[in-house]
Design a protein around this motif. Sequence first.
Motif, PDB file in Angstrom:
ATOM      1  N   VAL A  67      35.637  38.536  41.542  1.00  0.00           N
ATOM      2  CA  VAL A  67      36.845  39.316  41.823  1.00  0.00           C
ATOM      3  C   VAL A  67      37.488  38.758  43.092  1.00  0.00           C
ATOM      4  CG1 VAL A  67      35.583  41.049  43.169  1.00  0.00           C
ATOM      5  CG2 VAL A  67      37.752  41.673  42.085  1.00  0.00           C
ATOM      6  N   GLN A  68      38.811  38.852  43.161  1.00  0.00           N
ATOM      7  CA  GLN A  68      39.529  38.389  44.342  1.00  0.00           C
ATOM      8  C   GLN A  68      39.407  39.394  45.474  1.00  0.00           C
ATOM      9  OE1 GLN A  68      43.570  37.536  43.162  1.00  0.00           O
ATOM     10  NE2 GLN A  68      43.018  35.514  42.388  1.00  0.00           N
ATOM     11  N   PRO A  69      39.526  38.927  46.712  1.00  0.00           N
ATOM     12  CA  PRO A  69      39.529  39.870  47.842  1.00  0.00           C
ATOM     13  C   PRO A  69      40.597  40.956  47.645  1.00  0.00           C
ATOM     14  CG  PRO A  69      39.335  37.636  48.639  1.00  0.00           C
ATOM     15  CD  PRO A  69      39.590  37.534  47.154  1.00  0.00           C
ATOM     16  N   GLY A  70      40.201  42.184  47.957  1.00  0.00           N
ATOM     17  CA  GLY A  70      41.085  43.323  47.746  1.00  0.00           C
ATOM     18  C   GLY A  70      40.944  43.971  46.384  1.00  0.00           C
ATOM     19  N   GLY A  71      40.213  43.334  45.499  1.00  0.00           N
ATOM     20  CA  GLY A  71      40.038  43.854  44.152  1.00  0.00           C
ATOM     21  C   GLY A  71      38.949  44.905  44.060  1.00  0.00           C
ATOM     22  N   SER A  72      38.700  45.335  42.821  1.00  0.00           N
ATOM     23  CA  SER A  72      37.720  46.405  42.570  1.00  0.00           C
ATOM     24  C   SER A  72      36.769  46.010  41.445  1.00  0.00           C
ATOM     25  CB  SER A  72      38.446  47.700  42.169  1.00  0.00           C
ATOM     26  OG  SER A  72      39.281  48.168  43.208  1.00  0.00           O
ATOM     27  N   LEU A  73      35.592  46.576  41.509  1.00  0.00           N
ATOM     28  CA  LEU A  73      34.600  46.453  40.445  1.00  0.00           C
ATOM     29  C   LEU A  73      33.839  47.767  40.363  1.00  0.00           C
ATOM     30  CD1 LEU A  73      32.890  42.954  40.900  1.00  0.00           C
ATOM     31  CD2 LEU A  73      34.360  43.655  38.998  1.00  0.00           C
ATOM     32  N   ARG A  74      33.327  48.051  39.193  1.00  0.00           N
ATOM     33  CA  ARG A  74      32.476  49.223  39.006  1.00  0.00           C
ATOM     34  C   ARG A  74      31.148  48.777  38.419  1.00  0.00           C
ATOM     35  NH1 ARG A  74      32.689  54.116  34.665  1.00  0.00           N
ATOM     36  NH2 ARG A  74      32.053  55.853  36.016  1.00  0.00           N
ATOM     37  N   LEU A  75      30.086  49.004  39.149  1.00  0.00           N
ATOM     38  CA  LEU A  75      28.753  48.689  38.672  1.00  0.00           C
ATOM     39  C   LEU A  75      28.136  49.912  38.008  1.00  0.00           C
ATOM     40  CD1 LEU A  75      27.314  46.718  41.745  1.00  0.00           C
ATOM     41  CD2 LEU A  75      28.705  45.881  39.855  1.00  0.00           C
ATOM     42  N   SER A  76      27.337  49.644  36.992  1.00  0.00           N
ATOM     43  CA  SER A  76      26.611  50.712  36.301  1.00  0.00           C
ATOM     44  C   SER A  76      25.134  50.354  36.239  1.00  0.00           C
ATOM     45  CB  SER A  76      27.128  50.897  34.872  1.00  0.00           C
ATOM     46  OG  SER A  76      28.487  51.237  34.858  1.00  0.00           O
ATOM     47  N   MET A  84      33.464  50.026  43.646  1.00  0.00           N
ATOM     48  CA  MET A  84      33.711  49.196  44.822  1.00  0.00           C
ATOM     49  C   MET A  84      35.184  48.828  44.870  1.00  0.00           C
ATOM     50  SD  MET A  84      30.322  46.778  44.694  1.00  0.00           S
ATOM     51  CE  MET A  84      30.847  45.901  43.212  1.00  0.00           C
ATOM     52  N   ASN A  85      35.858  49.287  45.902  1.00  0.00           N
ATOM     53  CA  ASN A  85      37.277  48.993  46.095  1.00  0.00           C
ATOM     54  C   ASN A  85      37.484  48.169  47.353  1.00  0.00           C
ATOM     55  OD1 ASN A  85      37.845  50.640  43.839  1.00  0.00           O
ATOM     56  ND2 ASN A  85      38.027  52.467  45.128  1.00  0.00           N
ATOM     57  N   SER A  86      38.645  47.576  47.457  1.00  0.00           N
ATOM     58  CA  SER A  86      38.999  46.777  48.643  1.00  0.00           C
ATOM     59  C   SER A  86      37.890  45.793  48.987  1.00  0.00           C
ATOM     60  CB  SER A  86      39.265  47.704  49.841  1.00  0.00           C
ATOM     61  OG  SER A  86      40.285  48.627  49.547  1.00  0.00           O
ATOM     62  N   LEU A  87      37.455  45.072  47.986  1.00  0.00           N
ATOM     63  CA  LEU A  87      36.324  44.169  48.169  1.00  0.00           C
ATOM     64  C   LEU A  87      36.678  43.021  49.116  1.00  0.00           C
ATOM     65  CD1 LEU A  87      34.969  44.243  44.547  1.00  0.00           C
ATOM     66  CD2 LEU A  87      33.598  44.696  46.596  1.00  0.00           C
ATOM     67  N   LYS A  88      35.658  42.626  49.883  1.00  0.00           N
ATOM     68  CA  LYS A  88      35.797  41.553  50.864  1.00  0.00           C
ATOM     69  C   LYS A  88      34.821  40.430  50.521  1.00  0.00           C
ATOM     70  CE  LYS A  88      36.563  45.046  54.467  1.00  0.00           C
ATOM     71  NZ  LYS A  88      36.090  45.559  55.783  1.00  0.00           N
ATOM     72  N   PRO A  89      35.104  39.213  50.972  1.00  0.00           N
ATOM     73  CA  PRO A  89      34.163  38.116  50.708  1.00  0.00           C
ATOM     74  C   PRO A  89      32.739  38.433  51.190  1.00  0.00           C
ATOM     75  CG  PRO A  89      36.240  37.244  51.467  1.00  0.00           C
ATOM     76  CD  PRO A  89      36.340  38.730  51.601  1.00  0.00           C
ATOM     77  N   GLU A  90      32.623  39.180  52.256  1.00  0.00           N
ATOM     78  CA  GLU A  90      31.289  39.504  52.769  1.00  0.00           C
ATOM     79  C   GLU A  90      30.538  40.528  51.908  1.00  0.00           C
ATOM     80  OE1 GLU A  90      34.186  39.593  54.464  1.00  0.00           O
ATOM     81  OE2 GLU A  90      34.247  41.300  55.879  1.00  0.00           O
ATOM     82  N   ASP A  91      31.198  41.057  50.885  1.00  0.00           N
ATOM     83  CA  ASP A  91      30.512  41.919  49.919  1.00  0.00           C
ATOM     84  C   ASP A  91      29.801  41.102  48.841  1.00  0.00           C
ATOM     85  OD1 ASP A  91      33.334  44.106  50.100  1.00  0.00           O
ATOM     86  OD2 ASP A  91      31.370  44.418  51.039  1.00  0.00           O
ATOM     87  N   VAL A 141      27.755  39.956  42.299  1.00  0.00           N
ATOM     88  CA  VAL A 141      29.141  40.237  42.636  1.00  0.00           C
ATOM     89  C   VAL A 141      29.623  39.122  43.565  1.00  0.00           C
ATOM     90  CG1 VAL A 141      30.715  41.787  43.854  1.00  0.00           C
ATOM     91  CG2 VAL A 141      28.924  42.722  42.358  1.00  0.00           C
ATOM     92  N   THR A 142      30.685  38.442  43.157  1.00  0.00           N
ATOM     93  CA  THR A 142      31.256  37.371  43.962  1.00  0.00           C
ATOM     94  C   THR A 142      32.705  37.720  44.277  1.00  0.00           C
ATOM     95  OG1 THR A 142      29.845  35.737  42.865  1.00  0.00           O
ATOM     96  CG2 THR A 142      31.742  34.905  44.102  1.00  0.00           C
ATOM     97  N   VAL A 143      33.008  37.772  45.567  1.00  0.00           N
ATOM     98  CA  VAL A 143      34.363  38.085  46.003  1.00  0.00           C
ATOM     99  C   VAL A 143      34.947  36.815  46.622  1.00  0.00           C
ATOM    100  CG1 VAL A 143      35.834  39.599  47.374  1.00  0.00           C
ATOM    101  CG2 VAL A 143      33.641  40.445  46.481  1.00  0.00           C
ATOM    102  N   SER A 144      35.903  36.242  45.920  1.00  0.00           N
ATOM    103  CA  SER A 144      36.445  34.960  46.352  1.00  0.00           C
ATOM    104  C   SER A 144      37.813  34.748  45.734  1.00  0.00           C
ATOM    105  CB  SER A 144      35.506  33.831  45.938  1.00  0.00           C
ATOM    106  OG  SER A 144      36.071  32.565  46.238  1.00  0.00           O
ATOM    107  N   SER A 145      38.656  34.041  46.466  1.00  0.00           N
ATOM    108  CA  SER A 145      39.971  33.679  45.932  1.00  0.00           C
ATOM    109  C   SER A 145      39.925  32.300  45.295  1.00  0.00           C
ATOM    110  CB  SER A 145      41.022  33.730  47.040  1.00  0.00           C
ATOM    111  OG  SER A 145      40.627  32.910  48.129  1.00  0.00           O
TER     112      SER A 145
END
Length: 121
Positions: free
Chosen positions: A12-21, A82-89, A117-121
Amino acid sequence: QVQLVESGGGLVQPGGSLRLSCAASGSIFSIHTRSWYRQAPGKQRELVATITSGGMTNYADSVKGRFTISRDNAKNTVYLQMNSLKPEDTAVYYCNLVLRRYFSDPPMNHWGEGTLVTVSS
């Protein structure tokens, strides 16, 4: 045997969201706590969020206001929004349940296999 199956990870790109189950199956008498942990490359596993059987929640300072843990008791499933995801997440996220399989058992930890979970542009 208790199985925990996680899903929802991905890129997901920085600022994006994901939902884990995390869905639990098998012989379960009671669940005391449901938690999400994460482990980034080269770092120790850390607690992200916990929800108790009474519905109380607790979050790591780094995710407060961005992540929300919830549960569906009927489905034995715990979620992490998870909202407003950051690369450090970026990390492998693991669900953890402290549960009793039978009335006579003590509470014990059970872990899922993890979802990346990978947060990257």
